[in-house]
Write an enzyme that holds these catalytic residues in place. Sequence first.
Site, PDB file in Angstrom:
ATOM      1  CG  HIS A 102      62.165  10.513 -37.097  1.00 47.29           C
ATOM      2  ND1 HIS A 102      62.518  11.657 -35.899  1.00 47.29           N
ATOM      3  CD2 HIS A 102      61.506  11.404 -37.865  1.00 47.29           C
ATOM      4  CE1 HIS A 102      62.012  12.847 -36.266  1.00 47.29           C
ATOM      5  NE2 HIS A 102      61.374  12.592 -37.597  1.00 47.29           N
ATOM      6  CG  HIS A 104      59.963  10.922 -42.351  1.00 50.85           C
ATOM      7  ND1 HIS A 104      58.653  10.996 -41.853  1.00 50.85           N
ATOM      8  CD2 HIS A 104      60.846  11.764 -41.583  1.00 50.85           C
ATOM      9  CE1 HIS A 104      58.568  11.820 -40.768  1.00 50.85           C
ATOM     10  NE2 HIS A 104      59.756  12.223 -40.760  1.00 50.85           N
TER      11      HIS A 104
HETATM   12  P1  AMP Z   1      59.536  15.141 -38.044  1.00 50.59           P
HETATM   13  O1  AMP Z   1      58.912  16.245 -38.464  1.00 50.59           O
HETATM   14  O2  AMP Z   1      60.632  14.433 -38.966  1.00 50.59           O
HETATM   15  O3  AMP Z   1      59.984  15.306 -36.662  1.00 50.59           O
HETATM   16  O4  AMP Z   1      58.495  13.892 -37.993  1.00 50.59           O
HETATM   17  C1  AMP Z   1      57.964  13.240 -36.817  1.00 50.59           C
HETATM   18  C2  AMP Z   1      56.788  12.294 -37.272  1.00 50.59           C
HETATM   19  O5  AMP Z   1      56.735  11.574 -36.357  1.00 50.59           O
HETATM   20  C3  AMP Z   1      55.567  12.918 -37.950  1.00 50.59           C
HETATM   21  O6  AMP Z   1      55.443  12.622 -39.110  1.00 50.59           O
HETATM   22  C4  AMP Z   1      54.399  12.418 -36.957  1.00 50.59           C
HETATM   23  O7  AMP Z   1      53.486  12.187 -37.646  1.00 50.59           O
HETATM   24  C5  AMP Z   1      55.142  11.057 -36.474  1.00 50.59           C
HETATM   25  N1  AMP Z   1      54.642  10.936 -35.119  1.00 50.59           N
HETATM   26  C6  AMP Z   1      54.589  11.591 -34.053  1.00 50.59           C
HETATM   27  N2  AMP Z   1      54.186  11.007 -32.825  1.00 50.59           N
HETATM   28  C7  AMP Z   1      53.994   9.690 -33.379  1.00 50.59           C
HETATM   29  C8  AMP Z   1      53.513   8.553 -32.680  1.00 50.59           C
HETATM   30  N3  AMP Z   1      53.119   8.415 -31.475  1.00 50.59           N
HETATM   31  N4  AMP Z   1      53.493   7.563 -33.517  1.00 50.59           N
HETATM   32  C9  AMP Z   1      53.818   7.190 -34.746  1.00 50.59           C
HETATM   33  N5  AMP Z   1      54.302   8.403 -35.490  1.00 50.59           N
HETATM   34  C10 AMP Z   1      54.352   9.521 -34.539  1.00 50.59           C
END
Ligand code: AMP
Length: 144
Positions: A102, A104
């Site tokens: 993903h 951001h």
């Molecule tokens: P990372 O630390 O780069 O793996 O970021 C994962 C991101 O996914 C975090 O910013 C979380 O807030 C986000 N996240 C986790 N579960 C969900 C969800 N169900 N819907 C939207 N965002 C999510």
Amino acid sequence: MQTDPDCVFCRIVAGAIPAARVFENDHVLAFLDIGPLAEGHLLVIPREHYTRLEQMPPDLLACLARCLPDLARAVLAVTGAPGYNLLQNNGRAAGQVVGHVHFHIIPRNEGDGLGYRWNASSYPPGRAGELQRRIRDALAAPPA
Ligand code: AMP
């Protein structure tokens, strides 16, 4: 298409759990991060499950990258933020929590207090050249 039933983002792709979707096409989905670092914080993901960026087929990554300018423009227009960070974590050591690639898109404002330590160092004599040579060699002979 490979999916992982235990992956929260695969479950979002499948519609099994809700998300505030803002964009989708055949290969890419974008939705609001559930724990935003700023209003409008988006996540942009491939529909297909890949844990890390370097595992993705380059064409799929290109497909995802093509969506980023429009998404960034829309977030800036809606939030009024003058800037944004594009952040992409790979591996737990790099802060990756969700094991599905993903990007951001994080809107930024002056003095918003977001950030991370940027502890720049320097190379001792000869080290940069050695790393340069080794990385060039690795690129010339990628692992099978
Ligand atoms: P990372 O630390 O780069 O793996 O970021 C994962 C991101 O996914 C975090 O910013 C979380 O807030 C986000 N996240 C986790 N579960 C969900 C969800 N169900 N819907 C939207 N965002 C999510």
